[in-house]
Design an enzyme around this catalytic site. Sequence first.
Site, PDB file in Angstrom:
ATOM      1  N   HIS A  93       0.833  -1.195   0.000  1.00 22.99           N
ATOM      2  CA  HIS A  93       0.000   0.000   0.000  1.00 22.99           C
ATOM      3  C   HIS A  93       0.870   1.249   0.000  1.00 22.99           C
ATOM      4  CE1 HIS A  93       0.644  -0.752   4.383  1.00 22.99           C
ATOM      5  NE2 HIS A  93       0.803   0.565   4.402  1.00 22.99           N
ATOM      6  N   TYR A 110      -3.439   3.823   2.172  1.00 24.51           N
ATOM      7  CA  TYR A 110      -4.465   3.468   1.186  1.00 24.51           C
ATOM      8  C   TYR A 110      -3.882   2.459   0.204  1.00 24.51           C
ATOM      9  CZ  TYR A 110      -7.280   7.430   2.782  1.00 24.51           C
ATOM     10  OH  TYR A 110      -8.016   8.291   3.542  1.00 24.51           O
ATOM     11  N   THR A 111      -4.743   1.580  -0.288  1.00 24.08           N
ATOM     12  CA  THR A 111      -4.331   0.611  -1.299  1.00 24.08           C
ATOM     13  C   THR A 111      -4.965   0.966  -2.637  1.00 24.08           C
ATOM     14  OG1 THR A 111      -4.204  -1.150   0.358  1.00 24.08           O
ATOM     15  CG2 THR A 111      -4.225  -1.816  -1.952  1.00 24.08           C
ATOM     16  N   CYS A 265      -9.597  -7.803   6.335  1.00 24.29           N
ATOM     17  CA  CYS A 265      -9.399  -6.355   6.340  1.00 24.29           C
ATOM     18  C   CYS A 265     -10.749  -5.682   6.503  1.00 24.29           C
ATOM     19  CB  CYS A 265      -8.732  -5.879   5.051  1.00 24.29           C
ATOM     20  SG  CYS A 265      -8.275  -4.127   5.097  1.00 24.29           S
TER      21      CYS A 265
END
Length: 291
Positions: A93, A110-111, A265
């Site tokens: 990420h 953030y990915t 997640c």
Amino acid sequence: MWKMTTTLLKFRIPWLFRTSAIELSGVAVGIAAVGIAAFYFFYRRRKPKGCLNPERFLEFKLVRKTQVSHNVGRFRFALPTPTSVFGLPVGQHIICRGKDYEDQEVTRPYTPITLDSDAGFFELVVKMYPKGRMSHHFKTMREGDTLSVKGPRGRLKYKPGQARAFGMLAGGTGITPMFQLTRGILENPKDKTNVHLVYANVTRDDILLKEELDGFACKFPDRFKVYYVLSQPPEAWNGGVGHISEEMIRSHCPAPAHDIQILRCGPPGMNKAMANHLVALGYAPQMQFEF
């Protein structure tokens, strides 16, 4: 006799020099051609250098902002050139930096939902919470603004074939690392890993990237399965209801084995509940990973 020999030598010596010059010239051209071909071959095979810096924030311009739902946006950022690649390994990420509603600096991980096969840009899907500090920054961004980014970061360094199958337990925006990994697996013709995703949300409208996920399920029916769970489902709903349960995991994820991994997640409460479910179902610690 001497005159004839001299005449022959006068004729043959220049001819020999001309022949040698031609041969040498041909060899030189051949070597140059081989060199150019070798350079082109290795240049094309060499992995392009990415745009990220793990130690220093770099600026990327917002070129498209799309409202996905009332509180979710899709943001496309341009890379330096149309052929540039981001340089983010699958499973990793980035860290984004912005300003909150009090003009204080804030950073969040953030990915991206894009891969390095998406040359020239990267994209983020962001849920903007009413009081979220980084949410405020994204909410106020306009096309032409820049975002400060550094990376790669992350503990998961995916290698094709590292597991026979993945079970994925995602909630809300926790879908983004799962989506990135799923894309990386399914779009690699050499990767035969199977993916089983259980994705939980509140309402149907909260399901992010549903069109893309359903597209994966249609295109790769033997390798990708998705099961949606809603805590507030509509009347006509054939998915799961409530929260992800042990029975849902048992039915829709690969059983405990040495060559599988279960990834999770979501919000902290969900991650804790999923960890308890997995232990109860017999998944050893090495079979589990939390983003």
